[in-house]
Design an enzyme around this catalytic site. Structure first.
Site, PDB file in Angstrom:
ATOM      1  CE  LYS A  12       7.581  -6.654  -4.220  1.00 31.04           C
ATOM      2  NZ  LYS A  12       6.333  -6.610  -5.008  1.00 31.04           N
ATOM      3  N   GLY A  97       6.977   4.400  -4.847  1.00 33.59           N
ATOM      4  CA  GLY A  97       5.755   4.117  -5.586  1.00 33.59           C
ATOM      5  C   GLY A  97       5.988   3.372  -6.873  1.00 33.59           C
ATOM      6  N   GLY A  99       6.415  -0.089  -7.151  1.00 37.68           N
ATOM      7  CA  GLY A  99       5.993  -1.481  -7.166  1.00 37.68           C
ATOM      8  C   GLY A  99       7.144  -2.456  -7.085  1.00 37.68           C
ATOM      9  CG  LEU A 100      10.558  -1.937  -8.719  1.00 45.94           C
ATOM     10  CD1 LEU A 100      11.750  -1.131  -9.256  1.00 45.94           C
ATOM     11  CD2 LEU A 100      10.452  -3.265  -9.454  1.00 45.94           C
ATOM     12  N   GLY A 103      10.658   0.238   0.044  1.00 48.10           N
ATOM     13  CA  GLY A 103      10.530   0.478   1.478  1.00 48.10           C
ATOM     14  C   GLY A 103      10.586  -0.803   2.279  1.00 48.10           C
ATOM     15  CB  SER A 104       8.973  -4.113   1.795  1.00 50.24           C
ATOM     16  OG  SER A 104       7.646  -3.666   1.894  1.00 50.24           O
ATOM     17  CG  ASP A 137       5.636  -6.820  -0.648  1.00 50.40           C
ATOM     18  OD1 ASP A 137       4.821  -7.762  -0.669  1.00 50.40           O
ATOM     19  OD2 ASP A 137       5.661  -5.916  -1.510  1.00 50.40           O
TER      20      ASP A 137
END
Length: 266
Positions: A12, A97, A99-100, A103-104, A137
């Site tokens: 995202k 790490g 910011g995309l 993991g979520s 997220d």
């Protein structure tokens, strides 16, 4: 059905990100336009008749008990008293790490996939509630629609966003989200948007100033590429047009905004 292969787990992008306050429990209140990208990971789920949850290809630097895919599967087991298990394989393309939301996104795809693989038939609203226990997220990825996101990540207003092409820029940095949120100089009182102001280029990324101060290669990228903007807590940046040359240590990939999550009808 005993296997679900190549389930999409899209990245995202935050078109902007404002921090508009903070709750009494310490959680930050956000306002952001979240959109899905074609770029992402792929997940394969294989049914087990025991109750074991196994990440078959461990992610470097992430202990099994901390892996969001494993945590998502075990949370769903506990919530439903399901006695089945799963082997989970993630083909990673989204950097850690970055910011995309990698993991979520993975956790959401596991919840959606296991809901079918284990024959649970939970409504999406219950999966969203479970996802919020895993991270702010995760509900966005489960609900499946590009959205204006508010609160701690649980309030969605659908957005119709053009499926534009863009470039993702990857400075060689790993930016842990908690480090940014815990910084004393992080702005926490941004203005709230109204109507479709987001679509006119309004807004900024409130986290960028902290991330740039702490991570010099990210700062160097944004200095050299002034038309770029940081996504989420960093370190990935994006730009609509290639107006500036990239520094030698910045990788790039072209992708497009999707109209919705590929598993929206799942």
């Amino acid at each position: 059905m005993d296997i679900l292969q190549d389930l999409p787990s899209p990245a995202k992008l935050n078109l902007f990100l404002h921090i508009v306050g903070r709750r009494a429990d310490g959680y930050h209140l956000l306002e952001s336009a979240f959109v899905f990208l074609r770029f992402g990971d792929l997940i394969t789920l294989r049914l087990r008749q025991d109750d074991h949850v196994v990440q078959t290809v461990p992610i470097a630097g992430v202990p099994a008990e901390a892996d969001l895919c494993v945590r998502a599967a075990r949370l769903l087991q506990t919530h439903t008293a399901c006695r089945l298990g799963v082997d989970i394989r993630v083909q990673k393309h989204i950097p850690q790490g970055a910011g995309l939301g990698g993991g979520s996104s993975n956790a959401a795809t596991v919840l959606l996939g296991l809901n079918r693989l284990w024959g649970l038939d939970l409504p999406r609203s219950q999966l969203i509630a479970l996802g919020l226990q895993l991270g702010a997220d995760v509900p966005f990825f489960i609900q499946g629609q590009n959205a204006l996101v508010r609160g701690v990540g649980e309030e969605f207003t659908p957005l119709d966003v053009p499926c534009r092409t863009l470039e993702l820029l990857f400075p060689q940095e790993h930016v842990p989200t908690p480090v940014i949120f815990q910084d004393a100089l992080l702005p926490r009182n941004d203005e709230r948007l109204s109507g479709s102001a987001w679509a006119t280029g309004h807004g900024r990324n409130s986290m960028a100033s902290v991330a740039r101060r702490l991570y010099p290669q990210l700062d160097a990228c944004l200095t050299a590429v002034p038309e770029a903007r940081m996504s989420g807590s960093g370190a990935t940046c994006f730009r609509w047009q290639a107006l500036s040359a990239l520094p030698a240590n910045v990788a790039k990939i072209a992708t497009i905004i999707l109209p919705q999550h590929p598993l929206k009808p799942f």
